[in-house]
Every structure is written in C-alpha cells, then in structure tokens.
Scaffold this motif. Structure first.
Motif, short mmCIF file in Angstrom:
data_model
loop_
_atom_site.label_atom_id
_atom_site.label_comp_id
_atom_site.label_asym_id
_atom_site.label_seq_id
_atom_site.Cartn_x
_atom_site.Cartn_y
_atom_site.Cartn_z
N GLN A 1 -33.30 -8.32 -3.66
CA GLN A 1 -31.90 -8.70 -3.83
C GLN A 1 -31.48 -8.62 -5.29
N GLU A 2 -32.39 -8.97 -6.17
CA GLU A 2 -32.09 -8.88 -7.60
C GLU A 2 -31.84 -7.43 -8.01
N LEU A 3 -32.63 -6.51 -7.43
CA LEU A 3 -32.46 -5.10 -7.73
C LEU A 3 -31.10 -4.59 -7.25
N LEU A 4 -30.70 -5.00 -6.05
CA LEU A 4 -29.40 -4.59 -5.52
C LEU A 4 -28.26 -5.11 -6.39
N GLN B 1 -23.95 -3.93 -10.28
CA GLN B 1 -23.33 -4.15 -11.59
C GLN B 1 -23.23 -2.83 -12.37
N ILE B 2 -24.30 -2.06 -12.35
CA ILE B 2 -24.30 -0.77 -13.07
C ILE B 2 -23.26 0.16 -12.47
N SER B 3 -23.16 0.16 -11.14
CA SER B 3 -22.21 1.03 -10.46
C SER B 3 -20.77 0.71 -10.87
N ARG B 4 -20.46 -0.58 -11.00
CA ARG B 4 -19.11 -0.99 -11.39
C ARG B 4 -18.82 -0.67 -12.85
N GLU B 5 -19.78 -0.96 -13.72
CA GLU B 5 -19.55 -0.80 -15.16
C GLU B 5 -19.55 0.66 -15.59
N LYS B 6 -20.42 1.46 -15.00
CA LYS B 6 -20.58 2.85 -15.45
C LYS B 6 -19.82 3.85 -14.59
N GLY B 7 -19.29 3.39 -13.46
CA GLY B 7 -18.57 4.31 -12.58
C GLY B 7 -19.48 5.28 -11.86
N ILE B 8 -20.75 4.88 -11.66
CA ILE B 8 -21.72 5.74 -10.98
C ILE B 8 -21.85 5.28 -9.54
N LYS B 9 -21.86 6.22 -8.62
CA LYS B 9 -21.98 5.86 -7.22
C LYS B 9 -23.30 5.15 -6.95
N LYS B 10 -23.25 4.13 -6.09
CA LYS B 10 -24.44 3.34 -5.79
C LYS B 10 -25.51 4.18 -5.12
N GLU B 11 -25.08 5.17 -4.31
CA GLU B 11 -26.04 6.04 -3.62
C GLU B 11 -26.91 6.80 -4.62
N ILE B 12 -26.32 7.21 -5.75
CA ILE B 12 -27.09 7.94 -6.78
C ILE B 12 -28.13 7.01 -7.39
N LEU B 13 -27.76 5.77 -7.62
CA LEU B 13 -28.70 4.81 -8.20
C LEU B 13 -29.84 4.49 -7.24
N ILE B 14 -29.51 4.37 -5.96
CA ILE B 14 -30.55 4.10 -4.96
C ILE B 14 -31.54 5.26 -4.89
N GLU B 15 -31.03 6.50 -4.95
CA GLU B 15 -31.91 7.67 -4.96
C GLU B 15 -32.82 7.66 -6.18
N ALA B 16 -32.28 7.20 -7.31
CA ALA B 16 -33.09 7.11 -8.53
C ALA B 16 -34.22 6.10 -8.37
N VAL B 17 -33.92 4.96 -7.76
CA VAL B 17 -34.95 3.93 -7.53
C VAL B 17 -36.01 4.45 -6.58
N GLU B 18 -35.60 5.09 -5.51
CA GLU B 18 -36.56 5.62 -4.53
C GLU B 18 -37.47 6.66 -5.17
N LEU C 1 -35.11 2.44 0.27
CA LEU C 1 -34.55 1.17 -0.18
C LEU C 1 -33.32 0.87 0.66
N ASP C 2 -33.34 -0.20 1.42
CA ASP C 2 -32.22 -0.58 2.27
C ASP C 2 -31.08 -1.09 1.40
N SER C 3 -29.94 -0.39 1.47
CA SER C 3 -28.81 -0.75 0.61
C SER C 3 -28.16 -2.07 0.99
N ASP C 4 -28.45 -2.58 2.17
CA ASP C 4 -27.87 -3.85 2.61
C ASP C 4 -28.78 -5.04 2.32
N THR C 5 -30.05 -4.89 2.66
CA THR C 5 -30.98 -6.02 2.50
C THR C 5 -31.80 -5.94 1.21
N GLY C 6 -31.93 -4.74 0.68
CA GLY C 6 -32.74 -4.56 -0.52
C GLY C 6 -34.21 -4.42 -0.22
N LYS C 7 -34.57 -4.37 1.06
CA LYS C 7 -35.97 -4.26 1.44
C LYS C 7 -36.48 -2.86 1.13
N ILE C 8 -37.71 -2.79 0.60
CA ILE C 8 -38.32 -1.51 0.23
C ILE C 8 -39.46 -1.22 1.20
#
Length: 393
Positions: A3-6, A11-28, A51-58
């Motif tokens: 949950q902390e990761l999500l 926060q990064i998505s809002r501040e930097k204007g980067i789509k959350k899907e791109i960030l999730i792909e980076a984490v995976e 990485l589940d975008s809803d629960t944050g489970k990996i």
C-alpha cells in the motif's frame, strides 16, 4: 509495503504528470530483475511479476506457476528504488518532450536562469529549460538573470540528456505570434497576415489583408491610438514595424511594400519576378533605406527582386542606348571619309581607322596630341592631318 508503494506511485503520477500504468510497469520490471537473482532463474525459464494496481499485492510466476517463497516487500524496498527513479526520469523526459513538441510555433514565457557563452538558458516555469541561442537573439536586446522573458518555440529535439527546447526572439514568426496575441481580428481569422520580412532588432515589414470589407486590416493591427502595435514594439525593445496593406495587384503591392517612399513608375518582368522601380531623386534614399534595408525587406516581403532607379538615371541610360546618328558634312550633308584627306598615305589611314577615327568629323574633334598617340604620327604629321581636315570642313 504494498500500500505504501501504491501511495508513492499515486503521488508521483500527480506531481510529474506521468501515467500510473507506466510507473507500475517500471516497478514490475525492477522486481523481475531482482527476483531473477534471488530465485536463480535459468535463461530458458519464464518469470513474470504482477503488481495489483488496486490492492498493491505483488505476485510472481515462474513458468506460469506462482512463487510463494520470496519476500517481495523486502526486495521491492532494497532493489527496485533505483530502477523506479530511472524510469520516472525517462517518463518525465517523454512527458516534457511530448508537451513542448506539440507547442512548436507558440510563444512561451519563462525567466532567465543563466548564461552560457552568449546563449541564454530559460527556466520555463519549472517544467523544463529552454535554450535561446545567441543567433536567435535580437542584437539590441540585453537580459539579466531572473528577468521575465517571452520567446518563440522554434524546435524541440529529443536527446539523451532530455528534450532540448530551442527558443527564438529573432524568428519572423515571433512577430507573427505577437500580433496574433495582441490583435483579436488576426486570432479570429478576420485579418490575415500574408507575409513577414524581418531584420531582428532593426525593422519588420508585415503585409496584412482583411476578409471582411468592414474591417480595416492596417487599422486593426495598429489599434486605437497605436496601442496594439506599440505593445509589440515595446516587447521587441523598440524595433520598427511597418504594417502594409496586401494587394493582389503586384504594382500596388510593391508600392505598399516600399512605403513610406513614393513610387513614380514600375516596370515588371513577371517571368523573372523582377521589377524596376523608378522614383524621383528626393525619394531615392527613402526607398532604398539605411544600408539598403527598406528595399531589402520589401523584396523579401513581396518575393520579387526590386531594382530602384531615379528618373534621371533611367533617362541617361535611354539616351546612351539610342543609336548614334551618322555625322554629315555641314555643306554637303554627308559623311566625308578619311580617304579624301590630301597627303595622307595608306598606312597612316589604316592607323587612323584602327585608332577609331573613321570620318573627317572624328579628326576635327581630336587635337594634335590625340593624333600623336597613334604609332607613326608625329607632331608635324598630326598638324598636317588637322589642317587638311579643316579644309574639307
């Protein structure tokens, strides 16, 4: 950790204007690299991390079988951070490039950040840095650090260090965009800018026309008491601006382009796109302009080569081009040839003709010194030839 990761990704998505899907792909992607080392995965084995975008489970899958013997929370914290940061930076660069690539041809505002060998680095409101090259600056402008500045986005390049945004204050389209911002009739398409010719810091000529008979194109650009054009001149630090009316009739267009000079006559060569412009003597310097600037800008504006001439110069040339009338003897009204000169031998006649003396009249116009310049003719012979010619006069 999940949950902390999500939360961090949101926060990064809002501040930097980067789509959350791109960030999730980076984490995976980062977790796959880390998991391969921990699980000792062979090259021919397939490993996936989701990485589940809803629960944050990996969850990890090895050859489509879920792996449960690995602490992804610990791995995510210790190995994924650098990869995530790198991906975020890459995504930021792409966002900036895409945004400014779509704004090429627009005017952007910023502040002078620093100077580099004559170039100016501009902070574009914290989003990116623009580069105002020395050649794209007006030679009469000076800026100081922290000063607000507006410039035209001329080009956006994609480079390894990030997008390079090339700015310009010398481009003719910078003036075009300033008029679009200042004159509502241009922005709305009622008044059209047909052409612009500019020498940055010195002078600009702009040709305009109106699509509505009730709207004066020049008056709209000048504004009430000159307010509109004055605002643009102030932005350009005093650069002179000539607003001329566009004409389909090339003669009228040339006259307008060369204003404020008054034109007497125009001779056109439409095949070569050349025009000979004839003016009075007192209009010559005005039509040419300082260092030829007025005629040079007018030529660029119209797209024709313009040759400025005075009436006196044209008349003189026409007189020179007229065929010379044959000289006739005043008594006999006909040309008297050199062969009629008494006492002049054949060699002397040949020498006289080679020197350009074809008739008795030519001899009479010359002096003894002129004849003495011919090989074989001394002072006595020259005087003798002149005396003989006078007798035949």
């Amino acid at each position: 950790m999940s949950q902390e990761l999500l939360t961090i990704l949101d926060q990064i998505s809002r501040e930097k204007g980067i789509k959350k899907e791109i960030l999730i792909e980076a984490v995976e992607s980062a977790l796959i690299s880390a998991a391969r080392k921990v699980l000792n995965v062979k090259p021919n084995e397939e490993l996936k991390v989701k990485l589940d975008s809803d629960t944050g489970k990996i969850r990890a899958f090895r050859n489509n079988e879920e792996v449960t013997s690995i602490d992804f929370g610990r791995i995510a914290a210790s190995t994924a951070r650098q990869v995530i940061i790198q991906k975020i930076r890459e995504a930021e660069k792409d966002v900036v490039f895409t945004e400014f690539q779509g704004r090429v041809g627009e005017i952007v505002s910023g502040t002078v950040y620093r100077f580099d060998k004559g170039n100016i680095i501009v902070d574009l409101l914290g989003k990116a840095e623009g580069l105002l090259l020395k050649r794209e600056q007006s030679p009469k402008e000076e800026f100081r650090q922290g000063q607000r500045i507006r410039a035209y986005i001329a080009e956006v390049k994609k480079e390894a260090k990030g997008p390079q945004i090339i700015l310009s204050r010398a481009h003719p389209n910078f003036v075009r965009k300033l008029f679009e911002l200042e004159v509502p009739e241009i922005y709305e398409g009622i008044v059209e800018i047909k052409a612009i010719a500019r020498e940055a810091g010195e002078r600009t000529k702009i040709a305009v026309c109106s699509k509505n008979d009730k709207v004066d194109s020049v008056g709209a650009c000048v504004g009430m008491r000159g307010n509109r054009v004055r605002n643009i001149v102030n932005e350009l630090n005093g650069e002179k601006i000539d607003i001329v009316r566009y004409h389909d009739d090339i003669r009228e267009y040339i006259k307008a382009g060369l204003s404020p000079a008054k034109i007497s006559e125009i001779k056109l060569n439409k095949e070569k796109l050349q025009a000979e412009v004839i003016v009075d003597d007192d209009q010559l310097s005005l039509s040419i302009g300082k260092h030829g600037q007025n005629v040079r800008l007018a030529s660029r504006l119209i797209g024709w080569q313009l040759d400025i001439r005075t009436k006196v110069a044209v008349a003189t040339e026409e007189e020179k081009e007229k065929p010379e009338k044959p000289q006739v003897h005043k008594k006999e009204k006909e040309v008297v040839s050199l062969e009629e000169l008494p006492g002049v031998g054949e060699k002397t006649l040949i020498s006289l003709k080679e020197a350009g003396f074809g008739t008795i009249e030519d001899i009479l116009k010359a002096s003894a010194e002129d004849l003495m310049k011919i090989d074989g003719i001394g002072q006595k012979r020259a005087e003798k030839i002149l005396a003989a010619a006078k007798k035949l006069k």
